[in-house]
Design a protein around this motif. Structure first.
Motif, mmCIF file in Angstrom:
data_model
loop_
_atom_site.group_PDB
_atom_site.id
_atom_site.type_symbol
_atom_site.label_atom_id
_atom_site.label_comp_id
_atom_site.label_asym_id
_atom_site.label_seq_id
_atom_site.Cartn_x
_atom_site.Cartn_y
_atom_site.Cartn_z
ATOM 1 N N PRO A 152 35.963 45.833 41.302
ATOM 2 C CA PRO A 152 35.381 45.989 42.668
ATOM 3 C C PRO A 152 35.078 47.449 42.916
ATOM 4 N N PRO A 165 35.250 35.582 47.191
ATOM 5 C CA PRO A 165 35.374 37.083 47.516
ATOM 6 C C PRO A 165 35.578 36.951 49.267
ATOM 7 N N SER A 210 32.378 38.454 41.424
ATOM 8 C CA SER A 210 31.042 38.264 42.244
ATOM 9 C C SER A 210 29.905 39.168 41.803
ATOM 10 N N CYS A 226 35.994 39.981 44.357
ATOM 11 C CA CYS A 226 34.615 40.832 44.417
ATOM 12 C C CYS A 226 34.030 41.202 43.153
#
Lengths: 389, 149
Positions: free
Chosen positions: A316, B6, A365, A362
């Motif tokens: 992240p 997320p 992703s 995160c």
């Protein structure tokens, strides 16, 4: 297709994002069967003395690339430093702006050679925007010019010669939408000649977290920052925010800095900040694997390769909200958070470390974002079907 | 198991940057003198004195050596918790105690030495590279007389 890449510095050793992009893009295009010449100077890189040549002029090979080096013109460094300050501040007179361009890195030998030989190339690629090699070189073959500007919102971008360059170039390759928006704001519409291609990134990188911790003696969670350490990269502000953040102390977070340059460390954070300087690529990859969060404090980025590398390791990230390019990356990737001030920095660090599952999501992703958009096969496909078509 | 999606990054960025003056996650209230009301000061000083106190050694030459400083130490004990903590650590070091910080200091020193060695190695490599480049330049100038490609 026969292509020439024109850059002020070139080589595996040349530090800098544009230099790395130039070499990597040329190598990948050559792998796909294009014939590539590199036209460059004998200088080492931006950080070293512009009047000291590190290479001999002449022709050499870098893998499949033919590298033609030309002697650079002497630079009056004191005069240039004065003009540089005036241009950076955006208060340069027209005469100072003209003198700045003329006093930048130029090579008359290179210009003479390009004037005589540009007919042998199908396209001539100039990177980045702010060097004599691009500003003057592109005048010799505007109809064949492909510009990779690496544009930032800075005083240099407002020079009249830079505006002319953007209108003169036959094709322009932007990294991201925010960079294209900035160009439109500064220079007006550039219809039918610009593409958002991005920058190729090596993906599925390998790193060993335990090896990094053992080599550098760093235990516990840490925030990683890679890149040149100076005011232009906003490193001093990051150090201040880090030192003043209550969340940092609450989570026992350290900060690891990798890259050239030097900054003074805040006394209240001594022992928490580890400035490791230059490290090898493998040490850098190991650091990505070991870090809890990655931070990119710069306000002036046109792409940020290190951000992509951190995402490739599913980390992240935290970015500065004032940088439109970085904020766009984060919003599109859903790969981390952005901070706008000291309180925002502390709050975003606190949130990500207090929500490890969401932070990991995160990171995942972000990894998907990099691998699906900026892996080399995707970027090369865009080059061949859009830019070179 | 379904992986965690997320979060809504845009909304979070907005929310976490909303208050420029807040520094959330603070582990302890600010006890600097400027931030404390006059009424609370005696209670805070008393709490600081309970947790931090310079201890004179019980016996031996160190007690004899430090005895003249007794009045000063009493004053410091009364007024400044940070100084008291630092002096307490110095006292413990003087008494030969191996403080937890010493391991970290030794590690940091070791790391500095490792880094210094790595820097020296890289500088040597760079010098070799520059020398080689210079030699190539001299050779090419000497053999062809024309350095243009």
């Amino acid at each position: 297709m026969k292509l020439a890449f024109v850059a002020p510095f070139f080589g595996a050793h040349a530090a800098g994002g544009a230099e790395a992009e130039c070499r990597a893009t040329a190598l990948h295009l050559a792998e796909r069967g294009h014939e590539i010449d590199i036209l460059t100077t004998c200088l080492l890189d931006l950080q070293h003395d512009w009047n000291v040549e590190a290479f001999a002029a002449g022709v050499s090979a870098d893998g499949p690339l033919t590298v033609r080096r030309f002697r650079s013109d002497p630079v009056d460094t004191q005069r240039f430093a004065r003009l540089n300050l005036a241009v950076q501040s955006g208060r340069a007179t027209p005469e100072e702006a003209r003198a700045f361009t003329a006093d930048h890195i130029n090579s008359r030998d290179l210009y003479r050679w390009l004037a005589d030989h540009h007919v042998r190339y199908d396209r001539v690629v100039f990177i980045p925007y702010l060097f004599g090699t691009t500003l003057y070189g592109s005048r010799l073959c505007p109809e064949k010019t492909i510009l990779i500007p690496c544009l930032h919102d800075e005083g240099y971008a407002r020079l009249p010669t830079v505006r002319d360059l953007f209108h003169r170039a036959a094709r322009i390759v932007f990294h991201v939408e925010a960079e294209a928006r900035l160009a439109k704001t500064l220079y007006g519409p550039l219809p039918g000649k610009s593409w958002i291609v991005g920058e190729g990134v090596d993906t599925v990188l390998q790193g060993d977290a335990a090896r990094f911790r053992k080599t550098f003696g760093i235990g516990g969670p840490f925030l990683l920052c890679c890149g040149r350490k100076d005011a232009s990269k906003n490193t001093p502000e990051l150090l201040r925010y880090f030192a003043d953040s209550p969340a940092v102390r609450r989570h026992g977070l350290h900060l690891v800095l990798l890259g050239p340059g030097s900054v003074s460390l805040p006394p209240q954070a001594q022992g928490l900040i580890h400035d490791l300087g230059f490290v090898s690529h493998q040490d850098k990859f190991d650091a990505y694997a070991a870090c809890s969060l990655f931070v990119q404090p710069s306000r002036n980025e046109s792409f940020s390769l290190v951000l992509m590398e951190a995402w490739d390791f599913a980390r992240p990230v935290l970015v500065h909200a004032d940088c439109e390019v970085l904020r766009d990356h984060v919003l599109q990737a859903q790969g981390g958070l952005a901070y706008a001030h000291a309180a925002g920095f502390s709050a975003t660090v606190d949130w990500l470390l207090s929500h490890p599952d969401a932070a990991a999501a995160c990171g995942q992703s972000g990894q998907h974002y990099v691998r699906s958009r900026y892996a080399w096969p995707e970027v090369m496909h865009r080059w061949e079907t859009e830019v070179l078509a | 198991m379904t992986p965690t999606p997320p979060p809504d990054v845009a909304a979070l960025i907005e929310e976490l940057n909303a208050d420029r003056n807040a520094l959330p996650g603070s582990p302890a209230p600010d006890t600097s003198r400027d931030a404390v009301a006059d009424d609370d000061l005696p209670a805070l000083l008393a709490a600081a004195n309970r947790s931090c106190h310079i201890r004179l050694p019980e016996k031996g030459w160190r007690r004899w050596l430090l005895r003249p400083l007794g009045g000063l130490l009493a004053q410091i004990n009364l007024h400044h918790a940070f100084t008291v903590r630092t002096l307490n650590r110095m006292m413990r070091l003087l008494e030969g105690e191996d403080l937890p910080e010493s391991a970290a200091l030794q590690q940091a020193q070791q790391r500095r030495l490792t880094l210094l060695r790595q820097i020296n190695e890289r500088l040597a490599a760079l010098e070799a590279l520059q020398l080689e480049a210079r030699l190539q330049k001299l050779e090419s100038a000497g053999t062809s007389g024309d350095t243009r490609p």
